[in-house]
Enzyme design. Structure first.
Site, mmCIF file in Angstrom:
data_model
loop_
_atom_site.group_PDB
_atom_site.id
_atom_site.type_symbol
_atom_site.label_atom_id
_atom_site.label_comp_id
_atom_site.label_asym_id
_atom_site.label_seq_id
_atom_site.Cartn_x
_atom_site.Cartn_y
_atom_site.Cartn_z
ATOM 1 C CB CYS A 63 -0.908 0.035 1.225
ATOM 2 S SG CYS A 63 -2.132 -1.281 1.260
ATOM 3 C CB CYS A 202 11.933 11.593 32.798
ATOM 4 S SG CYS A 202 13.390 12.433 32.148
#
Lengths: 241, 106, 143, 129
Positions: A63, A202
């Site tokens: 595609c 983090c």
């Protein structure tokens, strides 16, 4: 007061890619496709892109031809789910619906490989987050999350990566924390990883709970970070310490 | 099969020195690192790398746990004749992989 | 894989821990390579960053001055370190067909230390150079 | 706790002088230089010649003992954010007002009262600029 001046100076400045904060040698490693370890995933992604998968017996390549510029525009609005979707999520969705293939979990090697293969086609192009107003509420929530203190250490993303970027946490230079290099090869990981993995780092670093991969909070942060880094070149697969 | 990236020219002038750059995906588990339960993860590294040019060895390296994950090795060889370069990585747990590239020398 | 990140985690939650090789270990490894021959200074260049942000992947290149002829060539390049658990890094063997005496790789450094590069020549001589590398401590790591 | 009540408490810590157990300066130094325990050197620098990499997000600890009293140091370490809500310095002895704390750290202060006393005792020894 010195810091206040620094803050004012940074507010006016252009976003600064983490690449600019790295040593000359790491910059060279990132720029050299024959030395950047992230290219191992890139090559795998290229092979996966060509492979027929699932009940539909289709390959991504059946595609899609060029996907240049696509990564620079993600996260985008997904009308089907009426929610924001990031590049990895879009690949997961395409795989489920178009290929009817077994899902690839977040942070799995094949999903990272496909994501970096697509992302690399936008290398050098400016991050251009869509102006779609339907994304605005989630992006605003992402900004609020970015500024929200959390965890036992009670720090927000903004306190380090916005207000104190350029200073040193221990010996580590605090980067502005832009999202233009993902998936990236982090030397700490010795592997390729996603922005969600980095955000999770983090959060756990400030001793906070981290949502499961794919959670809405990550999408919201990703949306805000794309806006915050708008104009920076896509560097995937970036190399970072 | 581990993923491998090989960078070398497809063709070269006879006598030219060509640069060969190799990357292979491998954790290079050092054998010195504690795992989640605190016990040391067993060593799992690539220990040897060889490059042959039309069957003759032109480069060889012995690797240790001090080589980074996803080993990168770069070296040079003289383009002597057209043919095949063969690259073999060997290591712990019977790891063994060979890749080949053809080169046209004019 | 353990993916529990920490702020300012371990001194280095590095892949290379714990105990460092002793100076005797390094001397023994060097002796195994040179057979006890003396090292001479020169002819070897070691290009390695003086300051690295993360010791897990440190790019380096060794270049040896040699004509690389059948009569006079470099036969091997070896790298040694002081403070990783083992003194050896890599030993590369080649000959005149290499064209140039060069080796590049990515190595690991458990901590700041001196790296020694040694070249073996076809005439039996050994040449060397060394470089100090400072490894900064990671602030945010996954241990 | 409301923020005003918290500020009152912090002020009380500043001026109060109940009988605090005497801290141990050597233990305090170990906490300050430990990057997983005290975390201090991630942001502060100080007179620690053996510590190669020190942060620059916050003022040097050198001379802390000359600039501050024990009570002032204790108050700042225990609840820096009670004194200044905008401070990035974690409140080492406070557990209120936090959100999304990881289960392993929930309802636990970063340092115990005794550890804070050790750090105070050590910082008081830093009298050289």
């Amino acid at each position: 007061m010195r810091w206040l001046l620094l803050l004012l100076g940074m507010a006016a400045a252009q976003p600064r890619s983490g690449t600019q904060d790295m040593s000359r040698e790491l910059q060279a490693m990132q720029a050299d496709d024959s030395a950047n370890p992230g290219m191992l995933w890139m090559q795998e992604g290229e092979a996966l892109f060509q492979r027929r998968e699932g009940l539909a017996g289709k390959a991504c390549a059946d595609c899609h031809a060029s996907l240049a510029g696509v990564a620079a525009r993600y996260p985008a609005w997904d009308p089907a789910t009426a929610a924001p979707i990031d590049l990895a999520g879009r690949i997961q969705q395409c795989r489920a619906e178009r290929q009817q293939a077994a899902p690839l979990p977040r942070e799995s090697e094949p999903l990272l490989a496909l994501t970096v293969f697509v992302a690399r086609q936008s290398r050098g192009m400016a991050l251009a987050p869509p102006a779609d107003p339907r994304l605005a509420p989630a992006r605003a929530r992402g900004e609020a999350l970015f500024r929200q203190r959390r965890g036992q250490l009670n720090l927000s993303c903004a306190q380090c990566h916005e207000e104190r970027a350029g200073l040193r946490l221990g010996s580590a230079l605090i980067p502005e924390g832009h999202a233009n290099g993902y998936p990236q090869y982090r030397l700490e990981w010795q592997a390729l990883g996603s922005l969600q993995r980095r955000l999770r780092n983090c959060m756990v670093g400030v001793r906070a709970t981290a949502p499961a991969y794919g959670a809405a909070e990550y999408l919201e942060l990703e949306l805000f970070l794309a806006q915050r880094g708008a104009g920076l070149p896509v560097e995937a697969p970036a190399v970072r310490p | 099969m581990a993923r491998v990236l090989l960078n070398l020219p497809r063709s070269a002038a006879k006598g030219a020195v060509i640069e060969i750059r190799t990357l292979i995906m491998h954790p290079m588990e050092s054998g010195f690192r504690p795992g989640m339960n605190g016990s040391i993860l067993p060593r799992d590294i690539i220990t040897r790398f060889r490059c042959s040019y039309n069957g003759e060895e032109v480069f060889r390296a012995e690797l240790s746990p001090a080589i980074a994950a996803n080993p990168f090795i770069s070296f040079t060889t003289v383009a002597t004749e057209s043919g095949t370069l063969s690259f073999t990585w060997e290591g712990d747990n019977d790891f063994r992989q060979t890749e080949t590239r053809d080169i046209a020398v004019t | 894989m353990n993916r529990r990140p920490l702020l300012a985690g371990a001194l280095l939650a590095l892949t290379l821990r714990p105990a460092a090789a002793t100076p005797e270990d390094e001397a023994a490894a060097l002796r195994a390579f040179t057979g006890g021959a003396a090292l001479r200074e020169g002819r070897v260049a070691l290009d390695i960053p003086p300051l690295v942000e993360n010791g897990n992947t440190v790019p380096l290149k060794v270049t040896v001055q040699s004509p690389m002829t059948a009569a006079d060539h470099c036969t091997a390049i070896a790298l040694f370190n002081e403070k990783n658990p083992q003194p050896q890094v890599i030993t590369a063997r080649f000959g005149p067909r290499a064209g140039r005496a060069e080796l590049a790789t990515h190595m690991r450094l458990a901590t700041s230390q001196k790296i020694l590069a040694v070249a073996a020549m076809s005439d039996g001589s050994f040449w060397s150079t060394s470089a100090e590398v400072i490894v900064t401590l990671a602030a945010c790591i996954e241990s | 706790m409301t923020s005003s009540a918290r500020a009152v408490l912090a002020l009380a810590l500043l001026v109060a002088g109940p009988a605090w157990a005497q801290g141990d300066a050597a233990r305090g130094r170990a906490i300050v230089t430990n990057r997983q325990k005290g975390l201090c050197l991630l942001c502060h620098s100080g007179p620690f010649p053996e510590e190669r990499f020190q942060g620059n997000l916050a003022p040097s600890l050198a001379g802390a003992g000359r600039r501050w009293t024990a009570a002032a140091l204790r108050a700042r370490i225990t609840d820096s954010q009670g004194l200044n809500p905008g401070s990035i310095m974690p409140s080492y002895g406070a557990v209120q007002g936090l959100r999304d704390v990881a289960p392993a750290f929930r309802d636990k202060p970063i340092l115990t009262e005794a550890e804070i006393e050790d750090v105070v005792a050590f910082l008081l020894t830093l009298d050289d600029e």
